[in-house]
Design an enzyme around this catalytic site. Structure first.
Site, PDB file in Angstrom:
ATOM      1  N   TYR A   1     -13.917  50.105 -20.345  1.00 16.44           N
ATOM      2  CA  TYR A   1     -14.803  50.550 -19.005  1.00 16.44           C
ATOM      3  C   TYR A   1     -16.246  49.743 -18.171  1.00 16.44           C
ATOM      4  CZ  TYR A   1     -11.663  53.410 -16.281  1.00 16.44           C
ATOM      5  OH  TYR A   1     -10.904  54.064 -15.793  1.00 16.44           O
TER       6      TYR A   1
ATOM      7  N   LYS B   1      -6.651  56.915 -30.769  1.00 18.34           N
ATOM      8  CA  LYS B   1      -5.962  55.795 -30.910  1.00 18.34           C
ATOM      9  C   LYS B   1      -5.985  54.904 -32.204  1.00 18.34           C
ATOM     10  CE  LYS B   1      -1.666  53.919 -30.538  1.00 18.34           C
ATOM     11  NZ  LYS B   1      -0.513  54.275 -30.706  1.00 18.34           N
TER      12      LYS B   1
ATOM     13  N   ASP C   1      -0.748  59.231 -27.516  1.00 21.02           N
ATOM     14  CA  ASP C   1       0.578  59.409 -27.377  1.00 21.02           C
ATOM     15  C   ASP C   1       0.970  60.270 -27.339  1.00 21.02           C
ATOM     16  OD1 ASP C   1       0.249  58.116 -30.055  1.00 21.02           O
ATOM     17  OD2 ASP C   1       1.925  57.435 -29.558  1.00 21.02           O
TER      18      ASP C   1
ATOM     19  N   ASP D   1      -5.449  62.690 -15.450  1.00 22.84           N
ATOM     20  CA  ASP D   1      -4.148  62.080 -13.767  1.00 22.84           C
ATOM     21  C   ASP D   1      -3.182  63.452 -14.256  1.00 22.84           C
ATOM     22  OD1 ASP D   1      -6.784  61.040 -12.549  1.00 22.84           O
ATOM     23  OD2 ASP D   1      -4.514  59.695 -11.641  1.00 22.84           O
TER      24      ASP D   1
END
Ligand code: IPM
Ligand code: MG
Length: 356
Positions: A142, A191, A223, A251
């Site tokens: 970000y 990850k 994942d 979310d």
């Protein structure tokens, strides 16, 4: 006590939901003998319209001078085609950075009264779930270097993920301390099979974990975490992860509670000042229709009382009123089942006020 709260209502449904939360804070203030002073500031699309920039300096100064900040949501189709540095979302990112809010707490739990709205099969959520997402908020992709350039195949764009040991350590401490007040279990999501930042993340989290021998730590690839959230959400207590993975997974976590309209968040730094906002967006499609669910914002105000003002009893009073309203069958459109009576935003606010 007296508290100065900066209101950043923003765009879309932002003003309706923040106004609702303000009436709830006022009611709690009356009940417990506190005075909240509210000052509104512009940020997001409304600030672009009024001043030409998404985050006017007065807004930053006002928030810095306040005891805490309550935010609605920013953005909307009207401003979607503006260049990246003057998009409404820039206001949110700017506020997080300027206020030094590197921790984002996003709790998600299944309300028994809303179990029927959970899209997962009943047996998958038979144990319910109650998790806390601890998302790093001022680092990673970000805020990394970005741009456009000529690449191997012609024009290309790039964004970069960078994390320092210091940034990982401080968010890991937040997660482990939070786990101590909960079920003593941290799952760190990364990850590390691909990304170097994730390998540093993993190493650092494990080093910090040594200081918390009473908390178990487990690594999970992002994942897999996305899958596990819908396979067996009860396995999670505290999740700690990067800015972008936390954005995405929160979310997902919200959806399995039944509605994104339920999830509050707290963004915190080293001091007591925080920024509290629902995790959902400005929902321009329903703005002004009264369909917005004010619960996420009202619960965000409760988090403000708990984390910024150290008023746990007052926070619990709001949370209990929300629980009671849901138990009593009060429903906005997003959490209604077929045949349920539907309250509009103001109706739900009133239902919660009545239970305080
Ligand atoms: C959130 C939002 C923001 C984010 C956007 C609006 C910049 O999605 O708070 O989750 O990505 O952090
Ligand atoms: Mg998001």
């Amino acid at each position: 006590m007296e508290y100065n709260i900066a209101l950043v209502k923003g765009d879309g449904i932002g003003p309706e939901i923040v106004d609702g939360a303000v009436t709830v804070l006022e009611k709690v203030g009356e009940k417990f003998g506190h005075t909240f002073h509210f000052t509104s500031y512009l940020a997001g699309g409304c600030a672009i319209d009024a001043t030409g920039v998404p985050l006017p300096p007065e807004t930053v100064e006002g928030c810095l001078a306040s005891d805490s900040v309550l935010l609605g949501a920013v953005g909307g189709p009207k401003w979607d085609t503006l260049p990246g540095d003057i998009r409404p979302e820039k206001a949110l990112l700017g506020l997080r950075a300027k206020l030094g809010l590197y921790t984002n707490l996003r709790p998600a739990r299944l309300y028994p009264a809303l179990a029927g709205k959970c899209p997962l099969r009943a047996e998958t959520v038979a144990e319910g779930f109650d998790l806390l997402m601890v998302r790093e908020l001022t680092g990673g992709i970000y805020f990394g270097d970005r741009g456009r350039r000529d690449g191997k195949y012609g024009p290309e764009a790039y964004d970069t993920e960078a994390y320092s040991v210091m940034e990982i350590e401080r968010i890991a401490h937040v997660a482990f301390s939070a786990a101590r007040k909960r079920n003593h279990k941290v799952i760190s999501v990364d990850k590390a099979n691909v990304l170097e930042t994730s390998r540093l993340w993993r190493e650092t989290v494990h080093r910090v974990a040594e200081q918390y021998p009473d908390v178990t730590v487990q690594d999970m690839l992002v994942d897999n975490a996305a899958m596990q959230l819908v396979r067996w959400p009860a396995q999670f207590d505290v999740i700690v992860t990067t800015n972008m993975f936390g954005d995405i997974l929160s979310d997902e976590a919200s959806q399995i509670t039944g509605s994104i309209g339920l999830l509050p968040s707290a963004s915190l730094g080293d001091g007591t000042r925080g920024l509290y906002e629902p995790i959902h967006g400005s929902a321009p499609d329903i703005a002004g229709t009264g369909k917005a669910n004010p619960i996420a914002t009202i619960l965000s105000a409760a988090m403000m009382l708990r984390y910024s003002f150290d008023l746990p009893e007052e926070a619990a009073c709001i949370e209990a009123a929300v629980d009671k309203a849901l138990d009593d069958g009060c429903r906005t459109a997003d959490i209604a089942a077929p045949g349920d009576g539907i309250l509009n935003c103001a109706g739900m606010v009133q239902a919660i006020l009545d239970r305080i």
